[in-house]
Design an enzyme around this catalytic site. Structure first.
Site, PDB file in Angstrom:
ATOM      1  CG  HIS A 100     -88.059  13.961  80.731  1.00 38.52           C
ATOM      2  ND1 HIS A 100     -86.966  13.520  81.328  1.00 38.52           N
ATOM      3  CD2 HIS A 100     -88.211  15.348  80.909  1.00 38.52           C
ATOM      4  CE1 HIS A 100     -86.078  14.411  81.358  1.00 38.52           C
ATOM      5  NE2 HIS A 100     -86.668  15.608  80.911  1.00 38.52           N
ATOM      6  CG  ASP A 103     -87.180  10.011  80.362  1.00 36.83           C
ATOM      7  OD1 ASP A 103     -86.836  10.712  79.188  1.00 36.83           O
ATOM      8  OD2 ASP A 103     -86.841  10.663  81.393  1.00 36.83           O
TER       9      ASP A 103
HETATM   10  C1  XLS Z   1     -81.424  19.212  81.139  1.00 39.32           C
HETATM   11  C2  XLS Z   1     -82.363  19.193  82.613  1.00 39.32           C
HETATM   12  C3  XLS Z   1     -83.156  18.198  82.488  1.00 39.32           C
HETATM   13  C4  XLS Z   1     -84.297  18.126  83.479  1.00 39.32           C
HETATM   14  C5  XLS Z   1     -85.689  17.315  83.459  1.00 39.32           C
HETATM   15  O1  XLS Z   1     -80.460  19.889  81.043  1.00 39.32           O
HETATM   16  O2  XLS Z   1     -81.200  19.138  83.401  1.00 39.32           O
HETATM   17  O3  XLS Z   1     -82.578  16.770  82.397  1.00 39.32           O
HETATM   18  O4  XLS Z   1     -83.522  17.902  85.038  1.00 39.32           O
HETATM   19  O5  XLS Z   1     -86.114  17.935  82.350  1.00 39.32           O
END
Ligand code: XLS
Ligand code: NI
Ligand code: NI
Length: 436
Positions: A100, A103
């Protein structure tokens, strides 16, 4: 300075190896059904859990020991962390990663500052990708952590939030393109509701559809040709998330005319939260031609939330690989470890144990699934089960030449249906167990 000085490149040593820092099953060049394991599995490491997860939970604070972190939210720390991430992924031998926007780089006081921070780190990610050959599986924007997204992002009641989200995805698309990302993911963490008394659901869905069209339009404008992926999840953090499961997502994509550009990123723990098995979600998305990628993890039977554990259950990985092989593979998606080490597994070395175990479990699942398919026993039982559709009345119904009237005439003449045959569930379960 190396962050993992005690770890060499993880190599394949075979099933007899007792070395915990080696693969017993993942042999990237081994050919299965005409393709290397590496190309079948397309493993990807997630930035958020692996490099940003600190082990905190609703009841306690951070536990992770990460000696390379300087404790600040600076761009400098983020850049240093990016080097650590690539050292880890290179030693592990993962061909892909995913992140993301927030991140990899700290959010600034303004959008402009956040974009600047992101650019500074993306330049380093680009260098590291070139140095190591590791590629970006997908990019995404975090539109759920910041308090501005409390009512959702593109489904917020606050139009300014829609605008902010649009600007954020615009930038994330640019960055994903810059890094050669093969896909772009939307996980609608807060695109849903807590209470219908305060919610205009129709308006929120229309805005969600509008947002996705804007994303496609902008992707075309900048020449980003990657697949868009929606990641189903039924709840958490919202009580009801609009992208609740594969069927709901596919209905949304059809209703808003988006199926030509979007597919699904199916996650195991989300499937089980929705009351489905991963196998069900994969088969559903697959037979609709919309299976794009998978987030590989697992939940816990005793805990009803998204625990995002590393997948180690061979029965699960076998089921997943049976579905991926059946539906033509996962590319240009991948097997993305959206999984985190437990907060008690706080040492850096645990990150290796977790990923090695997940990769081996999938490699073994792939081999088992390929063996089941090669033997053909299961397929033969399924084929036989549906044989009434291969000739006679079944074939005529499927070819479209029958009607209610003609079927009534057929049944009046015949009087009763041909006897049913056993479903053979237990036999099939026994057969699967002989391969495990
Ligand atoms: C959260 C999601 C997230 C997605 C990406 O539960 O799995 O991590 O994979 O935004
Ligand atoms: Ni999840
Ligand atoms: Ni996920």
């Amino acid at each position: 300075m190396a962050a993992f000085p005690e770890v060499e490149k993880i190599c394949y040593e075979g099933p007899d190896s007792k070395n915990p820092l080696a693969f017993q099953w993942y042999n990237e060049d081994e050919i299965i059904e005409g393709k290397s394991m590496k190309d079948h599995l397309r493993f990807s490491v997630v930035y958020w859990h692996t490099f940003r997860g600190n082990g905190s939970d609703p009841f306690g604070s951070a536990t992770m020991v990460r000696p390379w972190e300087d404790g600040t939210d600076s761009v400098e720390n983020a850049i240093n962390r990016a080097h650590v991430a690539f050292e880890f992924m290179e030693k592990l031998g993962a061909p892909f990663y995913a992140f993301h926007d927030r991140d990899v780089a700290p959010e600034g006081a303004t959008l402009a500052e956040s974009n600047q921070n992101l650019d500074a780190v993306v330049a380093v990610l680009k260098e590291e990708q070139a140095r190591t050959g590791i590629k970006l599986l997908w990019g995404t924007a975090n539109m759920f952590s910041n308090p501005r997204f409390m009512h959702g992002a593109s489904t917020s009641c606050n139009a300014d939030v829609f605008a902010f989200a649009a600007a954020q995805v615009k930038k994330a698309l640019e960055v994903t393109k810059e890094l050669g990302g093969e896909n772009y993911v939307f996980w609608g963490g807060r695109e849903g509701y807590q209470n219908l008394f305060n919610t205009d659901m129709k308006r929120e869905f229309d805005n969600l559809g509008r947002f996705m069209h804007m994303a496609v339009e902008y992707a075309d404008e900048i020449g980003f040709g990657g697949t868009f992926l929606i990641e189903p999840k039924p709840k958490e953090p919202t009580k009801h998330q609009y992208d609740s499961d594969a069927a709901a997502c596919i209905n949304f994509l059809r209703a808003y005319g988006l199926t030509d550009r979007f597919k699904l990123n199916v996650e195991t723990n989300h499937a089980t939260l929705a009351g489905h098995t991963m196998m069900h979600e994969l088969d559903y998305a697959g037979h609709q031609g919309l299976l794009g990628s998978i987030d590989a993890n697992t939940g816990d039977l005793m805990l009803g939330w998204d625990t995002d554990q590393f997948p180690t259950n061979l029965y699960l990985t076998t089921e997943i690989m049976l579905m991926l092989l059946k539906h033509g593979g996962v590319a240009p998606g991948g097997t993305n470890f959206d999984a985190k080490v437990r907060r008690e597994s706080f040492e850096p070395i645990d990150l290796f144990h977790a990923h090695i175990g997940g990769m081996d479990a999938f490699a073994r699942g792939l081999k088992i699934a390929a063996a089941i398919r090669a033997a053909g026993q299961v397929d033969a039982i399924v084929k036989d089960r549906y044989s009434s559709w291969d000739a006679g009345i079944g074939a005529r119904i499927e070819s479209g030449t029958e009607s209610f009237k003609s079927l009534e005439a057929y049944m009046l003449e015949k009087g009763e249906v041909a006897p049913n045959q056993s479903g053979r569930q237990e036999l099939l379960e026994n057969i699967i167990n002989t391969y495990l």
